[in-house]
Design a protein around this motif. Structure first.
Motif, short mmCIF file in Angstrom:
data_model
loop_
_atom_site.label_atom_id
_atom_site.label_comp_id
_atom_site.label_asym_id
_atom_site.label_seq_id
_atom_site.Cartn_x
_atom_site.Cartn_y
_atom_site.Cartn_z
N LYS A 24 47.82 37.86 50.59
CA LYS A 24 49.28 37.80 50.66
C LYS A 24 49.84 37.13 49.40
CE LYS A 24 52.98 36.40 53.87
NZ LYS A 24 53.70 35.33 53.23
N ALA A 25 49.26 35.99 49.03
CA ALA A 25 49.75 35.26 47.85
C ALA A 25 49.58 36.11 46.59
CB ALA A 25 49.00 33.94 47.71
N ALA A 26 48.45 36.82 46.51
CA ALA A 26 48.21 37.65 45.32
C ALA A 26 49.20 38.81 45.27
CB ALA A 26 46.78 38.16 45.31
N LEU A 27 49.46 39.41 46.45
CA LEU A 27 50.39 40.55 46.48
C LEU A 27 51.81 40.10 46.13
CD1 LEU A 27 49.09 42.44 49.64
CD2 LEU A 27 48.99 43.25 47.29
N GLU A 28 52.11 38.88 46.53
CA GLU A 28 53.45 38.35 46.19
C GLU A 28 53.49 37.78 44.78
OE1 GLU A 28 54.08 35.62 49.36
OE2 GLU A 28 54.56 37.19 50.81
N ARG A 29 52.37 37.97 44.07
CA ARG A 29 52.28 37.58 42.66
C ARG A 29 52.45 36.09 42.44
NH1 ARG A 29 50.12 41.41 40.75
NH2 ARG A 29 50.94 43.49 40.78
N LYS A 30 52.04 35.32 43.47
CA LYS A 30 52.13 33.87 43.28
C LYS A 30 51.11 33.44 42.24
CE LYS A 30 54.39 32.64 47.49
NZ LYS A 30 54.19 32.66 48.90
N LYS A 31 49.91 34.02 42.33
CA LYS A 31 48.83 33.73 41.38
C LYS A 31 47.92 34.94 41.33
CE LYS A 31 48.23 28.76 41.59
NZ LYS A 31 47.46 27.68 42.12
N SER A 32 47.01 34.96 40.34
CA SER A 32 46.06 36.07 40.29
C SER A 32 45.03 35.88 41.40
CB SER A 32 45.35 36.13 38.95
OG SER A 32 44.33 35.18 38.92
N LEU A 33 44.48 37.01 41.84
CA LEU A 33 43.49 36.98 42.91
C LEU A 33 42.30 36.09 42.52
CD1 LEU A 33 43.29 38.27 45.62
CD2 LEU A 33 42.27 40.28 44.59
N TYR A 55 38.77 46.01 49.71
CA TYR A 55 40.18 46.39 49.80
C TYR A 55 40.68 46.90 48.44
CZ TYR A 55 45.20 46.30 50.03
OH TYR A 55 46.51 46.69 49.92
N ILE A 56 40.35 46.17 47.37
CA ILE A 56 40.81 46.57 46.03
C ILE A 56 40.30 47.98 45.69
CG2 ILE A 56 40.52 46.09 43.55
CD1 ILE A 56 40.43 43.07 44.38
N ASP A 57 39.02 48.21 45.97
CA ASP A 57 38.42 49.50 45.60
C ASP A 57 39.02 50.67 46.36
OD1 ASP A 57 36.82 48.31 43.79
OD2 ASP A 57 34.97 48.42 44.94
N ASN A 58 39.53 50.40 47.55
CA ASN A 58 40.02 51.50 48.39
C ASN A 58 41.48 51.31 48.79
OD1 ASN A 58 37.33 52.88 48.78
ND2 ASN A 58 36.87 50.83 49.52
N ARG A 59 42.18 50.55 47.96
CA ARG A 59 43.53 50.11 48.32
C ARG A 59 44.46 51.28 48.68
NH1 ARG A 59 47.44 46.68 44.27
NH2 ARG A 59 49.08 46.31 45.77
N GLY A 60 44.39 52.32 47.85
CA GLY A 60 45.30 53.46 48.04
C GLY A 60 45.14 54.06 49.41
N VAL A 61 43.90 54.36 49.80
CA VAL A 61 43.70 55.05 51.08
C VAL A 61 43.93 54.11 52.26
CG1 VAL A 61 42.23 56.94 50.30
CG2 VAL A 61 41.20 54.74 50.83
N ILE A 62 43.61 52.83 52.08
CA ILE A 62 43.82 51.89 53.20
C ILE A 62 45.33 51.73 53.47
CG2 ILE A 62 43.60 49.47 53.94
CD1 ILE A 62 40.88 49.43 52.47
N ASP A 63 46.10 51.50 52.42
CA ASP A 63 47.56 51.34 52.58
C ASP A 63 48.16 52.61 53.20
OD1 ASP A 63 47.27 48.88 51.51
OD2 ASP A 63 48.34 49.27 49.63
N ASP A 323 45.67 44.84 40.41
CA ASP A 323 46.35 45.83 39.60
C ASP A 323 45.60 46.02 38.29
OD1 ASP A 323 48.06 47.57 38.58
OD2 ASP A 323 49.83 46.27 38.61
N PRO A 324 44.45 46.75 38.37
CA PRO A 324 43.59 46.84 37.20
C PRO A 324 44.29 47.49 36.01
CG PRO A 324 42.74 48.20 39.00
CD PRO A 324 43.94 47.50 39.51
N ASP A 325 45.36 48.22 36.26
CA ASP A 325 46.02 48.90 35.15
C ASP A 325 47.11 48.04 34.51
OD1 ASP A 325 44.46 51.08 35.43
OD2 ASP A 325 45.79 52.02 36.90
N GLU A 326 47.32 46.87 35.10
CA GLU A 326 48.39 46.05 34.58
C GLU A 326 48.01 45.50 33.21
OE1 GLU A 326 51.19 42.69 36.48
OE2 GLU A 326 49.10 42.17 36.24
N LYS A 327 48.83 45.78 32.22
CA LYS A 327 48.53 45.34 30.85
C LYS A 327 49.36 44.11 30.53
CE LYS A 327 47.38 49.53 28.29
NZ LYS A 327 47.78 50.32 27.13
N ASP A 328 48.81 43.25 29.70
CA ASP A 328 49.56 42.11 29.20
C ASP A 328 49.70 42.34 27.69
OD1 ASP A 328 50.35 39.74 28.11
OD2 ASP A 328 49.03 38.49 29.34
N PRO A 329 50.81 42.94 27.25
CA PRO A 329 50.91 43.39 25.85
C PRO A 329 50.71 42.25 24.84
CG PRO A 329 52.75 44.21 27.15
CD PRO A 329 52.00 43.24 28.02
#
Ligand SMILES: C[S@@+](CC[C@H](N)C(=O)[O-])C[C@H]1O[C@@H](n2cnc3c(N)ncnc32)[C@H](O)[C@@H]1O
Length: 438
Positions: A24-33, A55-63, A323-329
């Protein structure tokens, strides 16, 4: 009323509650997982990591399954994060839930609906094929004949993939590997491939503890293979710790010649020394320094250089990121600046150099194709060799073709396609010309 009260009073097991709170905290972006898990003092941390990873590996289908089955809509008191964790454990994890708390009973009631919903996905490419366990033989300490004998004693069945076969056939064979089988990799004769379920077995194996066997993913093994220094060569490993590639290079050189292994960070340098000693490397000169200060006075006669600098790690499959695709420019820009400095230093500072291999465990072009493009502009005395050709054309993933004359010559291992961590590799060779001869 009485019954309801009773059911509510049964507590959700601590492990589910804690792991749901972290998610929950990670999804709310309080801190990194990763930092949330790091802070967690709960004894069952390993189990927690396993559920989160599933969960991370199968997030799309689980949600999607949770939405389709309307489980949250029909049970408004059920928390979304807890629901995700329970569904993950029920369908992808232990396949059963502990206790009789209300959330556990609720999710269990939806099992058939969830399975029906996920059933289609299981057969499609939506669910990741788990990465196999790669085990590389450290030929400083063990020869292949002894390894095969040990494996036969342990009753592993060798799956022979007849040569010649296409790379795609080979990937298919990996997907079909049985739990008690193993294969020898088609590009690296010292690399063994086991079913993903054998990860724990190999992590605890005495030969791994003794460094006779190295738990090393396929992409990182290709790096030393493509540098390919002959026995007796002089090699510089500019970013060496913990030493996985240094050890592999010493294997390729049959422990003859010289490897200067440079590491800036003192703790990692100590780790490098320890690892290379345990792994029986007799030709490693470990140097605790900034590689940018190393030149041919400190390291004479260097012919081959490995540049494996710090990078974003975006290709690593065991990263705990929602969010493995999230980039930090900003971070990428900083990393790319250092990567260009490091590779350019390798290309400029060693007059006898013949070949340089650059690698990252990143899938971002900023750290890969763009670094190569810039370094070739700065160092036109070098050219790129085709990594695919070096693998006898038995390879699929190359760089982005938008980078003319660069993309097609670089190699990628892509997690979803090559069943390995995401790795980028470029081979640079000095052009033959009178002006370059020493
Ligand atoms: C990706 S890791 C290298 C992994 C290693 N090649 C292996 O296969 O085990 C990058 C390493 O480079 C080190 N490093 C970063 N900048 C450096 C520098 N300027 N000089 C020397 N080492 C550096 C980091 O501390 C880190 O240990």
């Amino acid at each position: 009323m009485e019954e309801n009260k009773f059911k509510h009073s049964i507590k959700v097991p601590t492990q589910y509650r804690r792991v749901a709170a972290v998610l929950k905290a990670a999804l709310e972006r309080k801190k990194s997982l990763k930092s949330l898990i790091f802070e967690e003092k709960h004894a069952r941390l390993r189990g927690m990591q396993a559920i989160l990873k599933q969960y991370i590996d199968n997030r799309g289908v689980i949600d999607e399954a949770i939405t389709q089955t309307k489980i949250l809509e029909e049970n408004p008191r059920l928390s979304s994060a807890l629901c995700k964790i329970l569904v993950t454990e029920l369908i992808f994890g232990r396949k059963k839930l502990i206790g009789e708390s209300k959330p556990v009973l609720t999710v269990s009631q939806y099992r058939e609906k969830l399975e029906a919903n996920l059933g289609g996905a299981v057969d499609t490419k939506n669910i990741k094929v788990l990465k196999p366990r790669y085990v590389r033989v450290n030929t400083n300490l063990l020869n292949m004949a002894d390894v095969f004998e040990m494996l036969a004693m342990e009753e592993w069945r060798k799956k022979n993939v007849a040569d010649p076969r296409s790379y795609n056939d080979f990937l298919e064979a990996i997907r079909e590997l049985e739990e008690d089988e193993y294969m020898v990799d088609m590009h690296l004769e010292d690399l063994l491939i086991f079913h993903s379920k054998q990860k724990h077995y190999w992590a605890c194996h005495p030969y791994v503890k003794e460094k006779k066997l190295m738990l090393q993913d396929k992409g990182t093994c290709l790096v030393a293979e493509l540098l390919n220094p002959p026995p007796g060569a002089f090699v510089l490993d500019m970013c060496a710790a913990p030493g996985m590639k240094t050890i592999h290079v010493s294997n390729i050189m049959k422990n003859k010649g010289k490897i200067y292994a440079v590491e800036q960070n003192i703790e990692r340098y100590n780790l490098l020394r320890n690892m290379t000693n345990l792994a029986g490397c007799e030709i490693v000169d470990s140097i605790n320094a900034d590689a940018l200060t190393i030149d041919s006075n400190r390291c004479p006669n260097v012919e081959y250089i490995l540049v494996d600098p710090s990078c974003s790690g975006s290709g690593m499959q065991n990263r705990m990121s929602l969010d493995p695709d999230e980039k930090d420019p900003a971070r990428l820009k900083r990393l790319a600046g250092l990567q260009i400095k490091m590779l350019s230093h390798a290309l400029k500072s060693f007059s006898n150099v013949k070949r340089v291999v650059y690698s990252t465990c990143s899938l971002y072009e900023e750290e890969n194709e763009q670094v190569i493009q810039r370094c070739l502009e700065l160092n036109p005395q070098f050219k790129l060799l085709s990594g695919k050709k070096a693998l006898r054309n038995k390879w699929n993933n190359v760089g982005n073709s938008n980078y003319k004359n660069i993309g097609k010559n670089c190699l990628y291992t892509k997690p979803d396609q090559d069943h390995a961590d995401g790795i980028f590799i470029a081979i640079l060779e000095k052009r033959q010309s009178k002006g370059n001869d020493e």
